[in-house]
Scaffold this active site. Sequence first.
Site, short mmCIF file in Angstrom:
data_model
loop_
_atom_site.label_atom_id
_atom_site.label_comp_id
_atom_site.label_asym_id
_atom_site.label_seq_id
_atom_site.Cartn_x
_atom_site.Cartn_y
_atom_site.Cartn_z
N HIS A 1 0.84 -1.20 0.00
CA HIS A 1 0.00 0.00 0.00
C HIS A 1 0.88 1.25 0.00
CE1 HIS A 1 -2.99 -2.90 1.52
NE2 HIS A 1 -3.93 -2.01 1.26
N HIS B 1 -0.67 -3.83 9.52
CA HIS B 1 0.77 -3.86 9.28
C HIS B 1 1.49 -3.50 10.56
CE1 HIS B 1 1.63 -4.70 5.08
NE2 HIS B 1 0.68 -3.88 4.69
N ASP C 1 6.86 -2.55 8.64
CA ASP C 1 6.34 -2.79 7.29
C ASP C 1 6.13 -1.46 6.55
OD1 ASP C 1 6.17 -5.47 8.05
OD2 ASP C 1 4.11 -5.21 8.74
#
Length: 205
Positions: free
Chosen positions: A115, A155, A159
Site C-alpha cells: 500500500h 501492518h 512494514d
Amino acid sequence: MQVEYTIPMVPAAAPPLDLGFIATATMHAGIAARPWLNSLLAALNTVFVAMQAAYILWAILAEQRPRAAIATLMMFTCRGLLGCSTQLPLPAEFLGSGMDFPVGNVSFFLFYSGHVAGAVIASLDMRRVGRHRLAGLYDALNLAQGVRLLACRGHYTIDLAVGVGAGILFDMLAGRYLDSKNVDRGETRCCSSCQKALVSQKLTS
C-alpha cells in the site's frame, strides 16, 4: 550498539513490541468498537489503492512513461519473494474487513507494505512531471493510510517504514534500468501528441 545491548528482547511467547501499535491504541479501540467505521476506512483505503493503480496505468498507457509501472512490478516481485521467505504472524488484534484491499480480506503478505510503497512510487512519478500538488495529496493520503493500517493492525510499523524505502529504491532501480536500455523515460513528456509535434518540428528543421 548502546541500544542493542540495553533493550531486552521480547520473549518468544509474548506478542511483538510495536511502538506504532502503542501510539494508535486509542484509535484501535474506537475502530474495534465500531465495525461500520472499520469497513468505511477500509473502503476508503481501497479507493486510494485504486487511485494509485489508475495513475500508474495512465502514466504508461496514455503518457507512455513506463518508469512507475516498472518500479511497481519490481516492488511487488520483491515483496512476494520476501513474503514467501519469512511469513510473519498476523497481529492478535488485527481488525479485518471485507472492504479492504485485497478485497474480500484474503491472505496477504505483511512485510513490506505494498500500500505504502505503491503510493510512494506514484508520488515520485508525479513530482518528475511537475504535478507537485497532486503528489502532496498522495503523500497526505499515504500518511493517513499508514495511521489507519497501524490502528487496525494490518501492518507492523516496520512494514510501513520499509514500504517507503522500497518505493524510493524501486523507483530509482527502474530509472537505472531504463537508462541502461537507452529508453526515453519521457520525464518532460505530457502526452503522445506533444511528442509527435516535437518529432515533426525536428524533421522540418
